[in-house]
Design an enzyme around this catalytic site. Structure first.
Site, short mmCIF file in Angstrom:
data_model
loop_
_atom_site.label_atom_id
_atom_site.label_comp_id
_atom_site.label_asym_id
_atom_site.label_seq_id
_atom_site.Cartn_x
_atom_site.Cartn_y
_atom_site.Cartn_z
N GLU A 1 0.84 -1.21 0.00
CA GLU A 1 0.00 0.00 0.00
C GLU A 1 0.87 1.26 0.00
OE1 GLU A 1 -2.30 -1.52 3.35
OE2 GLU A 1 -4.11 -1.22 2.16
N GLU B 1 -3.83 -9.57 3.41
CA GLU B 1 -4.62 -9.24 4.61
C GLU B 1 -5.75 -10.21 4.91
OE1 GLU B 1 -3.50 -7.12 2.41
OE2 GLU B 1 -2.93 -5.22 3.33
O1 ZOZ Z 1 7.24 -13.16 7.21
C1 ZOZ Z 1 6.86 -13.30 5.86
C2 ZOZ Z 1 5.46 -12.82 5.76
O2 ZOZ Z 1 4.75 -13.16 4.83
N1 ZOZ Z 1 5.00 -12.01 6.73
C3 ZOZ Z 1 3.64 -11.54 6.79
C4 ZOZ Z 1 3.48 -10.36 5.90
C5 ZOZ Z 1 2.06 -9.84 5.98
O3 ZOZ Z 1 1.10 -10.56 6.14
N2 ZOZ Z 1 1.96 -8.51 5.86
C6 ZOZ Z 1 0.71 -7.85 5.92
C7 ZOZ Z 1 0.46 -7.41 7.30
S1 ZOZ Z 1 -1.15 -6.65 7.42
C8 ZOZ Z 1 -0.91 -5.13 6.73
O4 ZOZ Z 1 0.16 -4.73 6.46
C9 ZOZ Z 1 -2.12 -4.33 6.43
C10 ZOZ Z 1 -2.52 -3.46 7.53
O5 ZOZ Z 1 -2.53 -3.79 8.66
C11 ZOZ Z 1 -3.01 -2.17 7.10
C12 ZOZ Z 1 -3.19 -1.29 8.29
C13 ZOZ Z 1 -4.10 -0.23 7.96
C14 ZOZ Z 1 -4.31 0.67 9.14
C15 ZOZ Z 1 -5.62 1.35 9.03
C16 ZOZ Z 1 -5.92 2.09 10.32
C17 ZOZ Z 1 -7.34 2.55 10.39
C18 ZOZ Z 1 7.88 -12.54 4.97
C19 ZOZ Z 1 7.61 -12.90 3.51
C20 ZOZ Z 1 7.76 -11.06 5.17
C21 ZOZ Z 1 9.29 -12.95 5.37
O6 ZOZ Z 1 9.43 -14.35 5.30
P1 ZOZ Z 1 10.74 -15.05 5.92
O7 ZOZ Z 1 10.53 -16.52 5.73
O8 ZOZ Z 1 11.93 -14.41 5.35
O9 ZOZ Z 1 10.72 -14.66 7.45
P2 ZOZ Z 1 9.75 -15.20 8.59
O10 ZOZ Z 1 8.38 -15.39 8.08
O11 ZOZ Z 1 10.41 -16.30 9.32
O12 ZOZ Z 1 9.68 -13.91 9.54
C22 ZOZ Z 1 10.80 -13.48 10.29
C23 ZOZ Z 1 10.28 -12.86 11.57
O13 ZOZ Z 1 9.53 -11.69 11.27
C24 ZOZ Z 1 8.24 -11.77 11.88
N3 ZOZ Z 1 7.28 -11.09 11.00
C25 ZOZ Z 1 7.07 -11.33 9.69
N4 ZOZ Z 1 6.17 -10.46 9.21
C26 ZOZ Z 1 5.79 -9.69 10.23
C27 ZOZ Z 1 6.50 -10.07 11.39
N5 ZOZ Z 1 6.34 -9.49 12.57
C28 ZOZ Z 1 5.45 -8.48 12.62
N6 ZOZ Z 1 4.75 -8.03 11.58
C29 ZOZ Z 1 4.89 -8.60 10.36
N7 ZOZ Z 1 4.20 -8.12 9.32
C30 ZOZ Z 1 7.97 -13.24 12.01
O14 ZOZ Z 1 7.02 -13.50 13.02
C31 ZOZ Z 1 9.35 -13.79 12.34
O15 ZOZ Z 1 9.54 -13.52 13.70
P3 ZOZ Z 1 10.43 -14.51 14.61
O16 ZOZ Z 1 10.35 -13.93 15.96
O17 ZOZ Z 1 9.74 -15.84 14.50
O18 ZOZ Z 1 11.78 -14.51 14.00
#
Ligand code: ZOZ
Ligand code: NAD
Length: 698
Positions: free
Chosen positions: A110, A130
């Site tokens: 976004e 989302e």
């Molecule tokens: O982690 C993979 C991934 O797909 N993450 C989720 C991405 C996602 O769903 N993003 C959308 C979030 S919702 C949003 O942005 C919309 C929203 O709220 C709009 C708000 C509007 C407000 C309006 C107000 C009126 C990714 C592909 C990024 C990376 O994959 P990897 O395999 O390289 O790494 P992972 O999955 O092992 O992740 C590493 C650590 O990072 C943590 N994490 C990932 N995405 C996060 C996140 N923590 C917080 N927020 C995120 N978005 C994950 O938990 C992991 O943590 P540890 O502690 O296990 O290492």
């Protein structure tokens, strides 16, 4: 919550300011980050020498979107939000180019949509995931994306959550250009190229065309089929309708209202829980810091039956070299032939190309004797579910496998410690890798930690699971581990209910309406009723005779009704059809079984069915947590979502139990226990309910 440690830095190259977002590990929009970017944009705007701005993620180039840990929670007072940043970008006086080298997801995409231009690197992955978190995009995605790529492509991306790669992003008009070579240099060159233009595109200035008058009607019908019981996809459609029917600014307001309603919904809370539960599942408690997985490229598989074949296909699909062994040449040839057929069919359906098929099959080596497995890094046994057969296989492997090879059993129920004891000198390298059927499709992998399984063996199994695209959960040894142990109680209860007066179709309907992928009786018919029968017969000598036991399933098996494979089970199946039809001969068996147990059949409500089937599941889950068979309550949820079709949007059985209220569940179990005298409340459930605690605290 840990303090976010982020850095927003600005570099200058000529007339271009490059703003880099560094908030490891994924550059999420944690508190402080949107404000930091706004400050950097303002500074670049004030700098007369800057003509254009490049905005990019540091590290792997991601902008993963909102910080999910803060969703549904209070945002620090006075701190700028993602939407403030997006509003700012939308009216930034100097052109902004989003340079997307990695994942730009949710709020990350976004942000990019509110920039004037978007560039992608070869590793870019652009998506609005989302709905998978129970919310529609809430920072303009439903209004800008249709304006950039058209309503059809935008709806597909938003409703599926599927990210687009670099080439697709360019093709659909989401990205202006794909950069090859040095990404930063390419982005600076592009920014320099556009800097002098008098006008810069802005998504909000475009119109959205409706592809057909019944576009939204069809979309809603499709979602009613695909997203049964969920609300977020329908909320997203409402937002997309606003993109067509309202002016841009009004559409943004409408989207925000809908988003805010969804952000606090039970579905959003459940899906956020599952997101973090899946991440937590891969963490094994109590391992020494330096422990590392062993490298695995050559895998032996023993047994070319249902599971051995599925495991082999999963391994071949993910680049492993596989040696497949059987007990004799005929069984081996039959297994190899079935694997060939699988790939033939996959090619015919267009799922893989002929060269891909050939390449995968070239990595499959029939092993005429176990000796050929001597070079394997990992050997997975999938022979008959009989302890003596499995122990004999492990004893033989002890003399053949490389001394450091990891040996895994795919047993569903058996004692992995007893299997490991058949090769005592190697017990450190032995564990369970419990795949689910069909093993090349089901996401769950239970890794069974035996008493002597070494940290390296566990980490290797986890690593292989990850490479296979599985979601792995570690379980300790017990009969049926986490999933099957709970499943037995669930099925047992379903049988009791039918004996008492429900029909299999009623039970299945109640549970599928709740959101289970299939009802318990349809599952049993699919898996084959003979499998459970064989196990019950094996356990009969040690069965506690004071416990209630339904003979119904045994009676079906005695008649040779094994489910789909024989065309008859709890349901009837026409030749080559999977659609369950009522089995007209079943009622008689149910009556006999009920009479024998002295049960007067009655009419049973849907609520009773749901409560009894799910509360028994939760009750056994509580025992599994207390006995430390599962490391944490959320692991039980992950097992049930990925292995048994529990609805993800309800968060898994233990999360759902917390939502229902443990005191209420306990009270109902006690009531059922008085009426039916069949199961005791779990001590952990009693303690938690008594102290107003929840499973999420475990
Ligand atoms: O982690 C993979 C991934 O797909 N993450 C989720 C991405 C996602 O769903 N993003 C959308 C979030 S919702 C949003 O942005 C919309 C929203 O709220 C709009 C708000 C509007 C407000 C309006 C107000 C009126 C990714 C592909 C990024 C990376 O994959 P990897 O395999 O390289 O790494 P992972 O999955 O092992 O992740 C590493 C650590 O990072 C943590 N994490 C990932 N995405 C996060 C996140 N923590 C917080 N927020 C995120 N978005 C994950 O938990 C992991 O943590 P540890 O502690 O296990 O290492
Ligand atoms: P299956 O009967 O389809 O296949 C077992 C294969 O092992 C047969 O092809 C048999 O010839 C071979 N075999 C037997 N003894 C052998 C030996 N000594 N050496 C080499 N090969 C031998 O059974 P399956 O359904 O594939 O189950 C295999 C294992 O996987 C069992 O432990 C089972 O509990 C487990 N499992 C099964 C499922 C399922 O849904 N079928 C799911 C998860 C786990």
């Amino acid at each position: 919550m840990p303090e976010p440690s982020f850095e927003i830095t600005t570099r200058r190259q000529g007339a271009i300011a490059i703003i880099i977002i560094d908030n490891p590990p994924v550059n999420a929009m944690s508190p402080g980050v949107p404000g930091g970017i706004i400050a950097a944009l303002e500074a670049a705007n004030r700098d007369a020498g800057v003509q254009a701005i490049v905005l990019m993620g540091g590290g792997r180039g991601m902008i993963a979107g909102a910080d999910i840990r803060y969703q549904g929670k209070a945002w620090p007072e006075g701190e700028k939000r993602l939407v403030d940043l997006i509003d700012h970008l939308d009216r930034n006086p100097k052109p902004v180019v989003a340079a997307l080298g990695g994942a730009a997801l949710g709020g990350g995409l976004e942000i990019a949509q509110a920039c004037n231009y978007r560039l992608v690197g070869p590793q870019a992955s652009l998506g609005q995931p989302e709905v998978k978190l129970g919310i529609p995009p809430g920072a303009g995605g439903t209004q800008r994306l249709p304006r950039l790529v058209g309503l059809e492509a935008a709806s597909e991306m938003i409703l599926s959550g599927r990210p687009a790669g670099a080439a697709e992003a360019v093709r659909i008009g989401l990205a202006d250009r794909q950069l090859e070579g040095d990404f930063l240099e390419g982005a600076i060159a592009f920014a320099t190229e556009i800097a002098g233009r008098s006008q810069h595109p802005r998504a909000g200035d475009r119109d959205v065309a409706l592809p057909s008058p019944d576009f939204f009607k069809k979309l809603k019908e499709e979602m009613a089929r695909k997203a049964r019981g969920q609300t977020a996809p329908f909320a997203a459609i409402e937002c997309l309708e606003a993109a067509v029917s309202l002016p841009f600014e009004e559409g943004l307001k409408r989207e925000r209202e809908i988003f805010e309603r969804c952000a606090v919904s039970p579905e959003a809370r459940a899906l956020r829980h599952v997101f973090f539960a899946e991440k937590a599942a891969s963490k094994i408690e109590g391992l020494p810091k330096g422990a590392r997985p062993k490298p695995v490229s050559r895998v032996g598989v023993i047994g070319a039956g249902t599971m051995g074949r599925g495991i082999t296909i999963a391994l071949l699909d993910h680049g492993f070299e596989v040696w497949l062994a059987e007990r004799n040449a005929e069984a081996l040839a039959a297994g190899i032939a079935r694997i060939n057929e699988h790939y033939e069919a996959a090619e015919k359906k267009g799922r893989i190309t002929a060269p891909e098929k050939a390449e995968r099959l070239a990595r499959l080596h029939p092993a005429v004797t176990f000796n050929e497995l001597s070079g394997a890094d990992l050997i997975i046994e999938a022979v008959f579910e009989e302890i003596d057969v499995k122990r004999a296989v492990f004893a033989e492997l002890a003399g053949i496998a490389r001394p450091d090879a990891i040996l895994a059993t795919n047993t569903s129920y058996l004692d992995v410690n007893r299997i490991a004891a058949a090769a005592p000198q190697r017990r450190d390298n032995i564990l369970g890798m419990h795949f689910f059927s069909p093993a090349n499709i089901m996401r769950l992998l239970e890794i069974v930690r035996a008493d002597h399984s070494s940290p390296e063996a566990l980490l290797t199994a986890l690593d292989v699971g990850k490479r296979l695209g599985k979601t792995a959960v570690v379980a300790r040894v017990c009969h049926g581990f986490i999933g099957n142990r709970m499943f037995e109680y669930y099925i047992r209860e379903a049988n009791f209910l039918v004996e008492e007066g429900a029909t299999p179709a009623q039970v299945d309907k109640v549970l599928t309406r709740f959101g289970m992928a299939m009802g318990p009786f349809a599952v049993c018919d699919l898996a084959g009723l003979d499998i459970g029968w064989a196990r019950r017969k094996a356990l009969a000598p040690t069965r506690n005779l004071s416990e209630r036991y339904s003979t119904l399933a045994d009676r079906l098996c005695e008649r040779g009704w094994f489910g789909q494979k024989t065309g008859k089970g709890f349901y009837l199946y026409e030749a080559d059809q999977r659609k369950p039809l009522p089995n007209p001969d079943l009622d008689e068996l149910i009556s006999v079984s009920a009479d024998e147990s002295g049960i007067a059949r009655r009419s049973i409500t849907d609520d009773e069915i749901l409560e009894r089937c799910l509360y028994t599941l939760i009750n056994e889950g509580a025992n599994i947590i207390e006995e430390k068979i599962a490391q944490r309550a959320s692991d039980v949820d992950v097992v049930w979502i990925h292995g048994y079709g529990f609805p993800r949007h309800r968060g898994g059985p233990m999360f759902w139990a917390d939502d229902v209220g443990l005191d209420r569940i306990l009270a109902r179990i006690e009531q059922f226990n008085r009426t039916h005298d069949f199961w005791e409340p779990a001590p952990l459930l009693k303690r938690l309910a008594g102290s107003a605690q929840s499973f999420s605290s475990r």
